[in-house]
Motif scaffolding. Structure first.
Motif, PDB file in Angstrom:
ATOM      1  N   VAL A  73     151.935   4.827   1.744  1.00 44.45           N
ATOM      2  CA  VAL A  73     150.767   5.058   1.166  1.00 44.45           C
ATOM      3  C   VAL A  73     149.656   4.466   1.787  1.00 44.45           C
ATOM      4  N   CYS A  74     148.549   5.254   1.972  1.00 43.03           N
ATOM      5  CA  CYS A  74     147.506   4.387   2.633  1.00 43.03           C
ATOM      6  C   CYS A  74     145.901   4.766   1.776  1.00 43.03           C
ATOM      7  N   GLY A  75     145.248   4.040   1.863  1.00 43.80           N
ATOM      8  CA  GLY A  75     143.856   4.466   1.065  1.00 43.80           C
ATOM      9  C   GLY A  75     142.699   3.460   1.142  1.00 43.80           C
ATOM     10  N   PHE A  76     141.649   3.924   0.552  1.00 38.56           N
ATOM     11  CA  PHE A  76     140.544   3.174   0.422  1.00 38.56           C
ATOM     12  C   PHE A  76     140.341   2.570  -1.083  1.00 38.56           C
ATOM     13  N   ASN A  77     139.835   1.416  -1.251  1.00 42.74           N
ATOM     14  CA  ASN A  77     139.602   1.025  -2.465  1.00 42.74           C
ATOM     15  C   ASN A  77     138.329  -0.027  -2.780  1.00 42.74           C
ATOM     16  N   ASN A  78     137.872  -0.140  -3.808  1.00 43.36           N
ATOM     17  CA  ASN A  78     136.543  -0.994  -3.946  1.00 43.36           C
ATOM     18  C   ASN A  78     135.556  -0.588  -3.104  1.00 43.36           C
ATOM     19  N   ILE A  79     135.304   0.959  -3.449  1.00 43.65           N
ATOM     20  CA  ILE A  79     134.172   1.606  -2.639  1.00 43.65           C
ATOM     21  C   ILE A  79     132.708   1.410  -3.465  1.00 43.65           C
ATOM     22  N   PRO A  80     131.828   0.775  -2.752  1.00 42.36           N
ATOM     23  CA  PRO A  80     130.730   0.577  -3.563  1.00 42.36           C
ATOM     24  C   PRO A  80     129.797   1.556  -3.327  1.00 42.36           C
ATOM     25  N   ALA A  81     128.759   1.950  -4.235  1.00 41.92           N
ATOM     26  CA  ALA A  81     127.991   3.199  -4.247  1.00 41.92           C
ATOM     27  C   ALA A  81     127.416   3.365  -2.898  1.00 41.92           C
ATOM     28  N   ASP A  82     126.907   2.296  -2.222  1.00 34.66           N
ATOM     29  CA  ASP A  82     126.312   2.569  -0.829  1.00 34.66           C
ATOM     30  C   ASP A  82     127.300   2.753   0.207  1.00 34.66           C
ATOM     31  N   LYS A  83     128.684   2.514  -0.031  1.00 35.65           N
ATOM     32  CA  LYS A  83     129.775   2.956   0.850  1.00 35.65           C
ATOM     33  C   LYS A  83     129.461   1.800   2.312  1.00 35.65           C
ATOM     34  N   ALA A  84     129.009   0.800   1.959  1.00 34.64           N
ATOM     35  CA  ALA A  84     128.705  -0.301   3.198  1.00 34.64           C
ATOM     36  C   ALA A  84     129.873  -0.680   3.529  1.00 34.64           C
ATOM     37  N   ARG A 107     145.153   4.950  11.712  1.00 33.34           N
ATOM     38  CA  ARG A 107     144.210   5.664  12.573  1.00 33.34           C
ATOM     39  C   ARG A 107     143.460   6.992  11.902  1.00 33.34           C
ATOM     40  N   GLN A 108     144.235   7.575  11.363  1.00 30.79           N
ATOM     41  CA  GLN A 108     143.830   8.650  10.614  1.00 30.79           C
ATOM     42  C   GLN A 108     142.835   8.487   9.597  1.00 30.79           C
ATOM     43  N   ALA A 109     143.313   7.523   8.725  1.00 31.92           N
ATOM     44  CA  ALA A 109     142.282   7.028   7.473  1.00 31.92           C
ATOM     45  C   ALA A 109     140.917   6.559   8.058  1.00 31.92           C
ATOM     46  N   VAL A 110     141.015   5.619   9.119  1.00 35.28           N
ATOM     47  CA  VAL A 110     139.836   5.026   9.859  1.00 35.28           C
ATOM     48  C   VAL A 110     138.979   6.299  10.332  1.00 35.28           C
ATOM     49  N   ASP A 111     139.616   7.448  10.879  1.00 32.93           N
ATOM     50  CA  ASP A 111     138.724   8.249  11.548  1.00 32.93           C
ATOM     51  C   ASP A 111     138.053   9.271  10.131  1.00 32.93           C
ATOM     52  N   LEU A 112     138.998   9.338   9.343  1.00 33.68           N
ATOM     53  CA  LEU A 112     138.411   9.833   7.898  1.00 33.68           C
ATOM     54  C   LEU A 112     137.309   9.382   7.468  1.00 33.68           C
ATOM     55  N   ALA A 113     137.286   8.009   7.245  1.00 31.74           N
ATOM     56  CA  ALA A 113     136.326   6.857   6.881  1.00 31.74           C
ATOM     57  C   ALA A 113     135.002   7.009   7.387  1.00 31.74           C
ATOM     58  N   PHE A 114     135.086   6.978   8.871  1.00 28.41           N
ATOM     59  CA  PHE A 114     133.834   7.008   9.402  1.00 28.41           C
ATOM     60  C   PHE A 114     133.316   8.559   9.852  1.00 28.41           C
ATOM     61  N   ALA A 115     133.936   9.375  10.099  1.00 28.17           N
ATOM     62  CA  ALA A 115     133.716  10.608  10.545  1.00 28.17           C
ATOM     63  C   ALA A 115     133.270  11.740   9.357  1.00 28.17           C
ATOM     64  N   THR A 116     133.889  11.491   8.288  1.00 24.54           N
ATOM     65  CA  THR A 116     133.746  12.079   7.198  1.00 24.54           C
ATOM     66  C   THR A 116     133.366  11.634   5.967  1.00 24.54           C
ATOM     67  N   MET A 117     133.599  10.587   5.581  1.00 24.12           N
ATOM     68  CA  MET A 117     133.456  10.017   4.245  1.00 24.12           C
ATOM     69  C   MET A 117     132.147   9.136   4.281  1.00 24.12           C
ATOM     70  N   GLY A 118     131.545   8.735   5.395  1.00 25.52           N
ATOM     71  CA  GLY A 118     130.419   8.015   5.702  1.00 25.52           C
ATOM     72  C   GLY A 118     130.215   6.672   5.218  1.00 25.52           C
ATOM     73  N   PHE A 119     131.542   5.993   5.227  1.00 24.59           N
ATOM     74  CA  PHE A 119     131.712   4.523   5.146  1.00 24.59           C
ATOM     75  C   PHE A 119     130.947   3.706   6.269  1.00 24.59           C
ATOM     76  N   GLN A 120     130.435   2.699   6.114  1.00 25.53           N
ATOM     77  CA  GLN A 120     129.860   1.978   7.175  1.00 25.53           C
ATOM     78  C   GLN A 120     130.867   0.930   7.885  1.00 25.53           C
ATOM     79  N   SER A 121     131.547   0.331   6.880  1.00 24.87           N
ATOM     80  CA  SER A 121     132.692  -0.449   7.609  1.00 24.87           C
ATOM     81  C   SER A 121     133.921  -0.734   6.744  1.00 24.87           C
ATOM     82  N   LEU A 122     135.009  -1.014   7.170  1.00 26.98           N
ATOM     83  CA  LEU A 122     136.273  -1.341   6.750  1.00 26.98           C
ATOM     84  C   LEU A 122     136.676  -2.525   6.623  1.00 26.98           C
TER      85      LEU A 122
END
Ligand SMILES: CC(C)(COP(=O)(O)OP(=O)(O)OC[C@H]1O[C@@H](n2cnc3c(N)ncnc32)[C@H](O)[C@@H]1OP(=O)(O)O)[C@@H](O)C(=O)NCCC(=O)NCCS
Length: 182
Positions: A73-84, A107-122
């Motif tokens: 499993v991989c994923g993103f957690n504690n996503i704030p409203a501003d996605k910062a 690598r795929q999750a990071v690409d998704l985070a920045f290219a698609t989901m609009g997150f600013q940092s991980l």
């Protein structure tokens, strides 16, 4: 390297998550409850992940090998409203360690985070003794930001040392993976 894909987690993966996450070596270095409870995967998906996903606070993916094998499993957690600033987490079932699967999944999750989901940092808080996990993020361009004693996770003692790794969208753009998305 076997091809792997990330699939949003649904109840269809509960049995395999339950089986692999119950291993002591998975709960030992993750924030998962220890020991992993019976029915823990089903309860997590139904009562934690689904409401949090609907609220945009958490996304989790099954890591699937091209032959259909569930790896982890991989994923993103504690996503704030501003996605910062978003936490990234991951685990690979013990039988599948050492094949580069965590690195490719992240690598795929990071690409998704920045290219698609609009997150600013991980960022990822990692136990200092968990060198394999640190290595995964180092290979993807994450930087060590700080070292601190544990006050965050009740499951670990206050004597545990954590290291925090981070990657910004700007830094990702300069990596081989990020430059393909510019
Ligand atoms: C950490 C974990 C995700 C790594 O998964 P994996 O698929 O084996 O990782 P990869 O094969 O992609 O990469 C592991 C890297 O760490 C290195 N490594 C493994 N054990 C190591 C150790 N004890 N010390 C230093 N490096 C180590 C490997 O050599 C590899 O680096 P390389 O490609 O430069 O040789 C997996 O061990 C795991 O799920 N552990 C339990 C849960 C966990 O700790 N999750 C992370 C929470 S922050």
């Amino acid at each position: 390297m076997d091809k792997i894909t990330l699939k949003p987690i649904t109840l269809r993966y509960a049995e395999e998550i339950q089986r692999l996450a119950s291993h002591p070596l998975i709960v030992e270095t993750t924030a998962l409850p220890s020991p992993y409870p019976e029915e823990g995967a089903r309860i997590w998906i139904e009562q934690v992940l689904e409401p949090r996903r609907n609220a945009g606070q958490e996304y989790a993916y099954a890591i699937i090998r091209e032959d259909g094998t569930f790896l982890g499993v991989c994923g993103f957690n504690n996503i704030p409203a501003d996605k910062a600033r978003v936490e990234i987490g991951y685990w690979i079932g013990v039988p599948y360690w050492g094949h580069g699967y965590a690195t490719e999944a992240c690598r795929q999750a990071v690409d998704l985070a920045f290219a698609t989901m609009g997150f600013q940092s991980l960022y990822a808080p990692i136990l200092a003794r968990n060198r394999a996990s640190q290595r995964v993020l180092e290979k993807l361009g994450f930087r060590h930001m700080r070292t601190y004693t544990n006050t965050v996770y009740a499951k670990w003692s206050k004597y545990e040392i954590l290291v925090e790794y981070s990657l910004t969208r700007h830094e990702w753009m300069a990596t081989a993976s990020g430059s393909q998305h510019s």
